[in-house]
Design an enzyme around this catalytic site. Structure first.
Site, PDB file in Angstrom:
ATOM      1  N   LYS A 105      55.345  40.212  45.518  1.00 17.50           N
ATOM      2  CA  LYS A 105      54.926  39.767  44.677  1.00 17.50           C
ATOM      3  C   LYS A 105      55.544  40.810  43.319  1.00 17.50           C
ATOM      4  CE  LYS A 105      49.891  40.801  42.962  1.00 17.50           C
ATOM      5  NZ  LYS A 105      48.657  40.566  44.067  1.00 17.50           N
TER       6      LYS A 105
ATOM      7  N   SER B  71      45.345  37.545  41.677  1.00 15.17           N
ATOM      8  CA  SER B  71      46.826  38.332  41.084  1.00 15.17           C
ATOM      9  C   SER B  71      48.069  37.244  41.834  1.00 15.17           C
ATOM     10  CB  SER B  71      46.094  39.855  40.951  1.00 15.17           C
ATOM     11  OG  SER B  71      46.684  40.478  41.804  1.00 15.17           O
TER      12      SER B  71
ATOM     13  N   SER C 157      42.751  38.234  45.775  1.00 14.55           N
ATOM     14  CA  SER C 157      43.742  38.114  45.365  1.00 14.55           C
ATOM     15  C   SER C 157      44.581  37.430  46.683  1.00 14.55           C
ATOM     16  CB  SER C 157      44.734  39.511  44.749  1.00 14.55           C
ATOM     17  OG  SER C 157      44.138  39.776  43.241  1.00 14.55           O
TER      18      SER C 157
END
Length: 444
Positions: free
Chosen positions: A84, A153, A177
């Protein structure tokens, strides 16, 4: 080796690592196949924020040379991993999903990235995150239906694993997330106990609530990746470092008895879509002849409010520099969170922290009766449209208390999309939780 054979390894990191050790496949072959998959699907899925094929292949060739010369460097030798884009990397940008960090080049790797490199992993690239790991979506779509959200996210990490672009990926969870996008995209998402993974070099949103998690296609792969990156959290926050569980050993060990499971609709049960409630009630009835209700203490009703107060108060301080630099370049959602956080009084913040501790203590009593709780991962299937990443509400209670959680792609919703089953364990019970997760897969 045929593409079909290599594809099987792009879905199974544990088998891929073993095949590389046995010289049945090279890291270069596997990395090339991942890059091929990216080339085929990225135009629709948009999972990657930054990828350099030549750099990835150089890492893979170096891994193969090291294997031939010295043997495996570690448990992920030659296996590609996605990160990420909030994990600092010294050799590529880390832009945190905001134009305010465009071109940002960290001076060194995050601790977990260093651990991955030490384990021999190939860092394939950086996956899309929502804006500063909050709610404003990036361009990523759901691999099962591009008209639907992948969740957030950690959008790109979940989508990349689901699309077999990479067998493993890292994400983070401050509310939902990891669990939410894993559920929407139909992969395994695992968020370990708070304090078991060092967050140094990872974008800080909330010192109390931020936790690192992993994405994989199997429970064994999730265990392998999580165990590889576990180290004491030198920490931002007050969670004490814990003894790290032997996830792989626990997964291989037989269960001494049928697990004691309970169903936890949680205080937000009515937030679930009607079809989700029906599906989970049917699941609860079929598991081990019917699951008892966990009977969560009434104080758990305060979890959402406590989480919001702590999260927005800490976010407003963590992101104050972005707000001051140019708040007009932030989404209205994020500006609102920062401004609400600025108004949280010290008394309200301290009260929420006390509430968090009291809720955690109450839940410890629940886990004295049960090994794990079964609950929805999300309110329903991935929402249609890309304007929202969906609700994290079914993760809030567990994230607030730092409990280990795993979501499994066991169910299908009415539109044919994945519907995740979330399993929650007690603090430090990560190894047994993953063993129970595998038991559920084998018995449903």
């Amino acid at each position: 080796m045929s593409n079909g054979q290599v594809d099987s390894f792009s879905r199974d990191a544990k088998s891929a690592a073993e095949a590389i050790r046995q010289r049945r496949i090279t890291s270069e072959e596997l990395t090339e196949r991942c890059l091929d998959r990216i080339g085929q699907s990225e135009g629709q899925v948009h999972a990657w924020a930054h990828i350099e094929p030549d750099r990835a292949l150089r890492q893979a060739r170096a891994a193969d040379e090291a294997m031939n010369r010295d043997g495996p460097r570690g448990p992920l030798h030659g296996v590609p991993v996605g990160l990420k884009d909030i994990f600092d990397t010294a050799d590529m940008p880390t832009e945190n999903g905001t134009v305010l960090d465009a071109g940002r080049r960290p001076p060194k790797d995050a601790v977990v990235v260093s651990l991955l490199r030490d384990a021999g992993a190939v860092i394939l690239g950086k996956t899309v995150t929502t804006e500063l790991a909050t709610y404003a979506p990036g361009p990523t779509t759901n691999p099962h239906d591009p008209s639907r959200s992948p969740g957030g996210s950690s959008s790109g990490s979940a989508a990349a694993v689901a699309a077999t672009m990479v067998p493993l990926a890292l994400g983070t969870q401050t509310n939902g997330s990891v669990i939410r996008p894993a559920a929407y995209c139909g992969v395994v998402g695992f968020k370990p106990t708070r304090g078991t993974i060092d967050r140094t070099g990872v974008l800080m949103q909330s010192a109390t609530l931020d936790q690192v998690g992993v994405f994989a296609n199997t429970v064994a792969d999730a265990a392998l990746l999580a165990q590889t990156i576990m180290s004491a959290d030198a920490g931002r926050g007050d969670a004490p470092p814990l003894v790290h569980p032997d996830l792989l050993g626990g997964l291989a060990a037989p269960l001494e008895a049928k697990p004691r499971l309970a169903f936890a609709g949680s205080p937000v049960w009515e937030e679930a879509e009607p079809t989700t409630r029906e599906t989970f009630l049917r699941l609860a009835e079929t598991l081990t002849g019917g699951l008892p209700d966990a009977g969560l203490p009434a104080i758990c009703d305060d979890a959402v409010a406590c989480h919001r107060t702590i999260g927005e108060a800490e976010l407003s301080k963590a992101y104050d520099s972005y707000y001051a630099k140019d708040k007009t370049r932030l989404s209205s959602q994020l500006r609102g969170m920062i401004e609400r956080g600025q108004r949280v009084s010290n008394g309200a913040y301290d009260g929420a922290r006390a509430g968090m501790a009291a809720i955690g203590e109450a839940l410890s009593g629940v886990f004295s009766r049960y090994d794990a709780l079964v609950t929805p991962a999300t309110t329903g299937e991935a929402p249609v449209g890309l304007a929202s990443t969906g609700s994290p509400i079914f993760c809030t209670l567990w994230t607030l208390c730092g409990l280990p959680c795993v979501t499994l792609p066991l169910l299908i919703g009415p539109a044919g999309m994945p519907l995740g089953v979330q399993i929650v364990g007690p603090l430090g019970g990560d190894a047994k939780l993953l063993r129970i997760a595998q038991w559920l897969i084998d018995n449903t």
